[in-house]
Design a protein around this motif. Structure first.
Motif, PDB file in Angstrom:
ATOM      1  N   PRO A  23       5.757 -14.271  -0.587  1.00 16.07           N
ATOM      2  CA  PRO A  23       5.409 -12.829  -0.343  1.00 16.07           C
ATOM      3  C   PRO A  23       5.958 -11.925  -1.554  1.00 16.07           C
ATOM      4  CG  PRO A  23       6.836 -13.311   1.516  1.00 16.07           C
ATOM      5  CD  PRO A  23       6.557 -14.705   0.777  1.00 16.07           C
ATOM      6  N   THR A  24       6.941 -12.305  -2.130  1.00 13.41           N
ATOM      7  CA  THR A  24       7.468 -11.578  -3.313  1.00 13.41           C
ATOM      8  C   THR A  24       6.532 -11.764  -4.453  1.00 13.41           C
ATOM      9  OG1 THR A  24       9.627 -12.247  -2.701  1.00 13.41           O
ATOM     10  CG2 THR A  24       9.322 -11.626  -5.039  1.00 13.41           C
ATOM     11  N   ILE A  25       5.999 -12.964  -4.443  1.00 15.56           N
ATOM     12  CA  ILE A  25       4.923 -12.899  -5.788  1.00 15.56           C
ATOM     13  C   ILE A  25       3.680 -12.819  -5.463  1.00 15.56           C
ATOM     14  CG2 ILE A  25       3.822 -14.972  -6.735  1.00 15.56           C
ATOM     15  CD1 ILE A  25       6.432 -16.561  -6.807  1.00 15.56           C
ATOM     16  N   GLY A  26       2.946 -13.337  -4.168  1.00 17.71           N
ATOM     17  CA  GLY A  26       1.741 -13.044  -3.823  1.00 17.71           C
ATOM     18  C   GLY A  26       1.492 -11.449  -3.410  1.00 17.71           C
ATOM     19  N   LEU A  27       2.592 -10.780  -2.682  1.00 20.08           N
ATOM     20  CA  LEU A  27       2.462  -9.323  -2.359  1.00 20.08           C
ATOM     21  C   LEU A  27       3.189  -8.303  -3.069  1.00 20.08           C
ATOM     22  CD1 LEU A  27       2.443 -10.039   1.484  1.00 20.08           C
ATOM     23  CD2 LEU A  27       0.698  -9.542   0.310  1.00 20.08           C
ATOM     24  N   GLY A  28       4.421  -8.722  -3.327  1.00 14.99           N
ATOM     25  CA  GLY A  28       5.119  -7.592  -4.018  1.00 14.99           C
ATOM     26  C   GLY A  28       4.913  -7.559  -5.273  1.00 14.99           C
ATOM     27  N   ILE A  29       4.596  -8.631  -5.840  1.00 17.42           N
ATOM     28  CA  ILE A  29       3.884  -8.245  -7.392  1.00 17.42           C
ATOM     29  C   ILE A  29       2.494  -8.522  -7.545  1.00 17.42           C
ATOM     30  CG2 ILE A  29       4.002  -9.547  -9.677  1.00 17.42           C
ATOM     31  CD1 ILE A  29       6.772 -10.241  -9.171  1.00 17.42           C
ATOM     32  N   GLY A  30       1.886  -9.549  -6.905  1.00 18.66           N
ATOM     33  CA  GLY A  30       0.495  -9.883  -6.986  1.00 18.66           C
ATOM     34  C   GLY A  30      -0.631  -8.901  -6.449  1.00 18.66           C
ATOM     35  N   ARG A  31      -0.039  -8.198  -5.387  1.00 22.00           N
ATOM     36  CA  ARG A  31      -0.682  -6.996  -5.042  1.00 22.00           C
ATOM     37  C   ARG A  31      -0.341  -5.763  -5.353  1.00 22.00           C
ATOM     38  NH1 ARG A  31      -3.919  -4.429  -1.153  1.00 22.00           N
ATOM     39  NH2 ARG A  31      -4.973  -6.380  -0.760  1.00 22.00           N
ATOM     40  N   PHE A  32       0.980  -5.497  -5.076  1.00 27.93           N
ATOM     41  CA  PHE A  32       1.437  -4.045  -5.382  1.00 27.93           C
ATOM     42  C   PHE A  32       1.672  -3.557  -6.876  1.00 27.93           C
ATOM     43  CE2 PHE A  32       2.874  -5.028  -0.907  1.00 27.93           C
ATOM     44  CZ  PHE A  32       2.016  -4.390  -0.241  1.00 27.93           C
ATOM     45  N   ALA A  33       2.143  -4.510  -7.731  1.00 28.06           N
ATOM     46  CA  ALA A  33       2.176  -4.187  -9.244  1.00 28.06           C
ATOM     47  C   ALA A  33       1.021  -3.386  -9.718  1.00 28.06           C
ATOM     48  CB  ALA A  33       2.662  -5.418  -9.847  1.00 28.06           C
ATOM     49  N   TYR A  34       0.042  -3.961  -9.118  1.00 30.13           N
ATOM     50  CA  TYR A  34      -1.293  -3.019  -9.703  1.00 30.13           C
ATOM     51  C   TYR A  34      -1.331  -1.738  -9.602  1.00 30.13           C
ATOM     52  CZ  TYR A  34      -6.271  -1.378  -9.390  1.00 30.13           C
ATOM     53  OH  TYR A  34      -7.182  -0.709  -9.741  1.00 30.13           O
ATOM     54  N   ALA A  35      -0.623  -0.973  -8.359  1.00 28.26           N
ATOM     55  CA  ALA A  35      -0.308   0.292  -8.466  1.00 28.26           C
ATOM     56  C   ALA A  35       0.276   0.935  -9.870  1.00 28.26           C
ATOM     57  CB  ALA A  35       0.394   0.752  -7.311  1.00 28.26           C
ATOM     58  N   LEU A  36       1.486   0.181 -10.432  1.00 29.42           N
ATOM     59  CA  LEU A  36       1.938   0.299 -11.493  1.00 29.42           C
ATOM     60  C   LEU A  36       1.225   0.742 -12.953  1.00 29.42           C
ATOM     61  CD1 LEU A  36       5.252  -1.592 -10.686  1.00 29.42           C
ATOM     62  CD2 LEU A  36       5.013   1.016 -10.629  1.00 29.42           C
ATOM     63  N   ARG A  42      -6.954   2.611 -15.899  1.00 28.48           N
ATOM     64  CA  ARG A  42      -7.936   3.522 -15.543  1.00 28.48           C
ATOM     65  C   ARG A  42      -8.159   4.318 -16.761  1.00 28.48           C
ATOM     66  NH1 ARG A  42      -7.841   9.009 -13.635  1.00 28.48           N
ATOM     67  NH2 ARG A  42      -9.850   9.284 -12.246  1.00 28.48           N
ATOM     68  N   ASP A  43      -6.964   4.887 -17.278  1.00 24.80           N
ATOM     69  CA  ASP A  43      -7.544   5.662 -18.648  1.00 24.80           C
ATOM     70  C   ASP A  43      -7.920   4.834 -19.679  1.00 24.80           C
ATOM     71  OD1 ASP A  43      -6.451   7.617 -17.233  1.00 24.80           O
ATOM     72  OD2 ASP A  43      -4.322   7.642 -18.366  1.00 24.80           O
ATOM     73  N   ALA A  44      -7.495   3.541 -19.912  1.00 23.35           N
ATOM     74  CA  ALA A  44      -7.868   2.754 -21.163  1.00 23.35           C
ATOM     75  C   ALA A  44      -9.184   2.020 -20.955  1.00 23.35           C
ATOM     76  CB  ALA A  44      -7.081   1.761 -21.165  1.00 23.35           C
ATOM     77  N   LEU A  45      -9.473   1.883 -19.592  1.00 29.16           N
ATOM     78  CA  LEU A  45     -10.781   1.232 -19.233  1.00 29.16           C
ATOM     79  C   LEU A  45     -12.097   2.163 -18.756  1.00 29.16           C
ATOM     80  CD1 LEU A  45      -9.410  -2.196 -17.460  1.00 29.16           C
ATOM     81  CD2 LEU A  45     -10.149  -1.667 -20.133  1.00 29.16           C
ATOM     82  N   GLY A  46     -11.643   3.571 -18.573  1.00 24.27           N
ATOM     83  CA  GLY A  46     -12.626   4.387 -18.236  1.00 24.27           C
ATOM     84  C   GLY A  46     -12.984   4.552 -16.912  1.00 24.27           C
ATOM     85  N   TRP A  47     -12.172   3.915 -15.980  1.00 24.79           N
ATOM     86  CA  TRP A  47     -12.470   3.779 -14.528  1.00 24.79           C
ATOM     87  C   TRP A  47     -12.450   5.171 -13.693  1.00 24.79           C
ATOM     88  CZ3 TRP A  47      -9.073  -1.003 -12.997  1.00 24.79           C
ATOM     89  CH2 TRP A  47      -9.448  -2.284 -13.445  1.00 24.79           C
ATOM     90  N   SER A  48     -13.346   5.255 -12.853  1.00 22.25           N
ATOM     91  CA  SER A  48     -13.306   6.337 -11.576  1.00 22.25           C
ATOM     92  C   SER A  48     -12.082   5.839 -10.636  1.00 22.25           C
ATOM     93  CB  SER A  48     -14.662   6.661 -11.081  1.00 22.25           C
ATOM     94  OG  SER A  48     -14.978   5.411 -10.343  1.00 22.25           O
ATOM     95  N   TYR A  49     -11.783   6.680  -9.839  1.00 15.59           N
ATOM     96  CA  TYR A  49     -10.966   6.428  -8.634  1.00 15.59           C
ATOM     97  C   TYR A  49     -11.793   5.429  -7.688  1.00 15.59           C
ATOM     98  CZ  TYR A  49      -7.216   9.859  -9.638  1.00 15.59           C
ATOM     99  OH  TYR A  49      -6.188  10.527 -10.280  1.00 15.59           O
ATOM    100  N   SER A  50     -12.908   5.550  -7.637  1.00 11.32           N
ATOM    101  CA  SER A  50     -13.614   4.417  -6.742  1.00 11.32           C
ATOM    102  C   SER A  50     -13.587   2.992  -7.534  1.00 11.32           C
ATOM    103  CB  SER A  50     -15.069   4.877  -6.758  1.00 11.32           C
ATOM    104  OG  SER A  50     -14.990   6.212  -5.941  1.00 11.32           O
ATOM    105  N   ALA A  51     -13.791   3.014  -8.836  1.00 10.23           N
ATOM    106  CA  ALA A  51     -13.619   1.710  -9.420  1.00 10.23           C
ATOM    107  C   ALA A  51     -12.189   1.030  -9.192  1.00 10.23           C
ATOM    108  CB  ALA A  51     -13.837   1.817 -10.943  1.00 10.23           C
ATOM    109  N   ALA A  52     -11.037   2.169  -9.508  1.00 11.59           N
ATOM    110  CA  ALA A  52      -9.824   1.650  -9.394  1.00 11.59           C
ATOM    111  C   ALA A  52      -9.392   1.162  -7.731  1.00 11.59           C
ATOM    112  CB  ALA A  52      -8.876   2.846  -9.917  1.00 11.59           C
ATOM    113  N   GLY A  53      -9.926   1.946  -6.797  1.00  7.59           N
ATOM    114  CA  GLY A  53      -9.735   1.384  -5.393  1.00  7.59           C
ATOM    115  C   GLY A  53     -10.516   0.312  -5.224  1.00  7.59           C
ATOM    116  N   PHE A  54     -11.692  -0.119  -5.694  1.00  6.29           N
ATOM    117  CA  PHE A  54     -12.482  -1.371  -5.803  1.00  6.29           C
ATOM    118  C   PHE A  54     -11.684  -2.404  -6.148  1.00  6.29           C
ATOM    119  CE2 PHE A  54     -14.810  -4.727  -7.493  1.00  6.29           C
ATOM    120  CZ  PHE A  54     -15.822  -5.115  -6.424  1.00  6.29           C
ATOM    121  N   MET A  55     -10.645  -2.302  -7.148  1.00  9.77           N
ATOM    122  CA  MET A  55      -9.796  -3.616  -7.347  1.00  9.77           C
ATOM    123  C   MET A  55      -8.937  -3.803  -6.311  1.00  9.77           C
ATOM    124  SD  MET A  55     -10.537  -5.010 -10.049  1.00  9.77           S
ATOM    125  CE  MET A  55     -11.719  -4.531 -11.430  1.00  9.77           C
ATOM    126  N   ASN A  56      -8.680  -2.876  -5.412  1.00 11.99           N
ATOM    127  CA  ASN A  56      -7.533  -3.496  -4.325  1.00 11.99           C
ATOM    128  C   ASN A  56      -8.357  -3.687  -3.250  1.00 11.99           C
ATOM    129  OD1 ASN A  56      -4.833  -3.522  -5.164  1.00 11.99           O
ATOM    130  ND2 ASN A  56      -4.303  -1.562  -4.107  1.00 11.99           N
TER     131      ASN A  56
END
Length: 395
Positions: A23-36, A42-56
């Protein structure tokens, strides 16, 4: 469930800590590092918050699919191999995130990360429960060590990502993913080399008896936890950044969440020992809701720090409380099926959570409002869990 190998499991705490690298790799990094990296992506790729949320959301869909397949995978390949292959899949997904900015490629990578994380988590949790049973007097404490794993991933990514983004500047999100890939390649080595046993740890001839009806209210409460926590973990870094927090503030906030995971075995050991239906989950999830609600009252450094600590110290223990519930209420043969069922409920919640919260944020233009909804879902989940009674004596 086959009898635990006392020789292989001679050092249970050490083996469970190695298992926690899944879970360190799969969750702590694989899932949650996305927030960082989300704000920069979002800025570089021109995403909306909905698009950003879709990734999760797509990551959670993968997690749900992995949870649905977990019991079958465990019965075919065994617990150790399911944990290892699931974790390797999560690392492969990080590589994909590093090599492409294409929305569809990134979506597939996040999907793969979810599938791998779920297989690794469910297999690891069942194997950790098996190992913990070799020391019944310390079983709850030993089992809680497994859930400190995501905290290590959160701390590690929090110490790396904000400063990589600061050092390389806007648009350097892909460099962060490469850094995460290299970090995970190092972290997985003990998991690949440790003597976790061989073959299937589950006796395929033994029926895995599990019925949804007796635990329906508990499953709904866990669903609400899945829907509620993910909004906090997805958008709080953006919230800190919008409040003026730079790389140091973001790293400190994220690090506090991860750091708090390491004290959960001691903070909650007595609560996790409560064999009273959903009471332990109610207490811990209620604390989690308080932590999620604190940013509603302002942006002060101390308030955000307390929020991170309170949320983090309860967040990892909520999942531990559900595994303890399974261990108290079901025979060992049913553990993988019961843990998978809870993971599915959780997975459905976290599938819906990010996209709904992202849409709310786009509609009202306020992350604060979305975080209010998140805290409310966690609080309702705590209330519902209080109505769960014991299923029956452990066989």
């Amino acid at each position: 469930m086959k009898a635990p190998d006392q020789h292989i499991y001679a050092h249970p705490a050490w083996l469970i800590l190695i298992l926690s690298l899944a879970p360190t790799i799969g969750l702590g990094i694989g899932r949650f590092a996305y927030a960082l990296v989300l704000p920069d992506m979002r800025d570089a790729l021109g995403w909306s918050y909905s698009a950003a949320g879709f990734m999760n959301t797509i990551n959670a869909v993968g997690y749900l699919a992995g949870a649905l397949l977990a019991s079958r995978m465990i019965r075919r390949f065994g617990l150790p191999q399911t944990v290892r292959w699931g974790t390797l899949a999560a690392i492969a997904s990080l590589t994909l995130c590093a090599v492409s900015g294409n929305f569809f490629v990134l979506s597939f990578a996040r999907l793969l990360a979810g599938v791998g994380a779920a297989g690794g988590f469910v297999g690891g949790a069942a194997l950790a429960a098996t190992i913990a049973q070799t020391r019944p007097e310390r079983a709850n404490f030993l089992l809680s060590l497994y859930y400190a794993g995501p905290g290590l991933g959160i701390i590690s990514s929090g110490l790396i990502a904000p400063f990589v983004l600061q050092g390389f500047g806007p648009g350097s999100w892909w460099i962060v993913w490469w850094a995460m890939t290299l970090l995970c390649a190092v972290l997985i080595l003990p998991l690949l080399l440790a003597p976790l046993g061989s073959g299937a740890a589950i006796d395929s001839a033994a029926p895995a008896k599990f019925s949804i009806r007796p635990v329906l209210v508990y499953l709904i409460g866990y669903f609400l936890f899945g829907a509620g926590y993910i909004a906090y973990m997805t958008f709080m870094i953006a919230y800190v950044r919008d409040a003026g927090g730079g790389a140091l503030a973001q790293s400190a906030f994220w690090g506090l969440i991860g750091l708090s995971a390491f004290v959960t075995p001691w903070v909650w050991r007595r609560v996790l020992a409560l064999d009273r239906g959903g009471l332990a989950t109610t207490i811990i999830l209620g604390t989690n809701a308080v932590g999620a609600a604190l940013p509603i009252f302002g942006h002060s450094v101390w308030l955000l720090a307390i929020s991170a600590l309170v949320f983090g110290v309860a967040f990892f223990a909520v999942v531990g409380s559900t595994t303890a519930f399974v261990r108290f209420n079901y025979p060992p043969q049913a553990w993988p099926t019961a843990i998978a069922a809870l993971t599915i409920s959780f997975g459905i919640g976290q599938t819906l959570g990010p996209i709904v919260v992202g849409a709310i944020t786009d509609a009202v233009g306020s992350l604060s409002f979305a975080l209010n909804v998140s805290a409310a879902m966690l609080a309702l989940g705590a209330v519902l869990s209080a109505f769960q009674r014991k299923v029956g004596p452990k066989a």
